[in-house]
Design a protein around this motif. Structure first.
Motif, mmCIF file in Angstrom:
data_model
loop_
_atom_site.group_PDB
_atom_site.id
_atom_site.type_symbol
_atom_site.label_atom_id
_atom_site.label_comp_id
_atom_site.label_asym_id
_atom_site.label_seq_id
_atom_site.Cartn_x
_atom_site.Cartn_y
_atom_site.Cartn_z
ATOM 1 N N ILE A 194 0.807 -1.491 -0.081
ATOM 2 C CA ILE A 194 -0.110 0.100 0.265
ATOM 3 C C ILE A 194 0.546 1.364 -0.323
ATOM 4 O O ILE A 194 0.621 1.746 -0.140
ATOM 5 C CB ILE A 194 -0.980 0.157 1.371
ATOM 6 N N ARG A 195 2.388 0.652 0.457
ATOM 7 C CA ARG A 195 2.970 2.173 0.301
ATOM 8 C C ARG A 195 4.113 1.519 -0.304
ATOM 9 O O ARG A 195 4.878 0.757 -0.502
ATOM 10 C CB ARG A 195 2.966 2.859 0.948
ATOM 11 N N TRP A 196 5.019 2.473 -1.071
ATOM 12 C CA TRP A 196 6.254 2.028 -1.440
ATOM 13 C C TRP A 196 7.828 3.462 -1.358
ATOM 14 O O TRP A 196 6.982 4.298 -1.750
ATOM 15 C CB TRP A 196 6.331 1.493 -2.608
ATOM 16 N N GLY A 197 8.616 3.016 -0.978
ATOM 17 C CA GLY A 197 9.436 4.178 -1.392
ATOM 18 C C GLY A 197 10.956 3.626 -1.551
ATOM 19 O O GLY A 197 11.446 2.825 -1.089
ATOM 20 N N ILE A 198 11.995 4.201 -2.084
ATOM 21 C CA ILE A 198 13.046 3.920 -1.851
ATOM 22 C C ILE A 198 14.369 5.201 -1.762
ATOM 23 O O ILE A 198 14.067 6.028 -1.928
ATOM 24 C CB ILE A 198 13.780 3.570 -3.953
ATOM 25 N N PHE A 199 14.657 4.879 -1.370
ATOM 26 C CA PHE A 199 16.203 6.224 -0.210
ATOM 27 C C PHE A 199 17.785 5.398 -0.514
ATOM 28 O O PHE A 199 17.848 4.318 -0.599
ATOM 29 C CB PHE A 199 15.928 5.742 1.390
ATOM 30 N N HIS A 200 18.127 6.869 -0.973
ATOM 31 C CA HIS A 200 19.313 6.663 -1.196
ATOM 32 C C HIS A 200 20.344 6.918 0.073
ATOM 33 O O HIS A 200 20.243 8.038 0.409
ATOM 34 C CB HIS A 200 19.931 7.830 -2.592
ATOM 35 N N ASP A 201 21.046 5.854 0.054
ATOM 36 C CA ASP A 201 22.274 6.256 1.342
ATOM 37 C C ASP A 201 22.939 7.135 1.076
ATOM 38 O O ASP A 201 24.170 6.896 0.547
ATOM 39 C CB ASP A 201 23.163 5.336 1.392
ATOM 40 N N THR A 202 23.520 8.416 1.456
ATOM 41 C CA THR A 202 24.651 9.864 0.955
ATOM 42 C C THR A 202 25.827 9.688 1.512
ATOM 43 O O THR A 202 26.511 9.372 0.690
ATOM 44 C CB THR A 202 24.033 11.070 1.532
ATOM 45 N N ALA A 203 25.708 8.274 2.437
ATOM 46 C CA ALA A 203 26.987 7.629 2.906
ATOM 47 C C ALA A 203 27.625 6.699 2.169
ATOM 48 O O ALA A 203 29.088 7.025 2.619
ATOM 49 C CB ALA A 203 26.954 6.942 4.370
#
Length: 62
Positions: free
Chosen positions: A11-20
């Motif tokens: 019902i919800r999806w996301g992708i995040f980029h690790d800045t480190a």
């Protein structure tokens, strides 16, 4: 991946980029119940098994 997760019941999806660590991403998704989570895990496991190089040598159990 978004389309696949939503198609499979998220019902919800996301992708995040690790800045480190620029080579690392984190995928998150929410399903309505534990049963839905287990079903998605099962689908992923079956997909992974069917697409592994060893699946050519092993009989299908599906």
């Amino acid at each position: 991946m978004r389309v696949v997760r939503l198609r499979d019941g998220a019902i919800r999806w996301g992708i995040f980029h690790d800045t480190a660590d620029l080579t690392r991403y984190l995928e998150t998704f929410i399903v309505e119940s534990w049963v839905d989570h287990l079903r998605q895990y099962e689908l992923f496991t079956i997909h992974k098994l069917n697409n592994s190089p060893l699946s050519i040598c092993q009989p299908s159990r599906i």
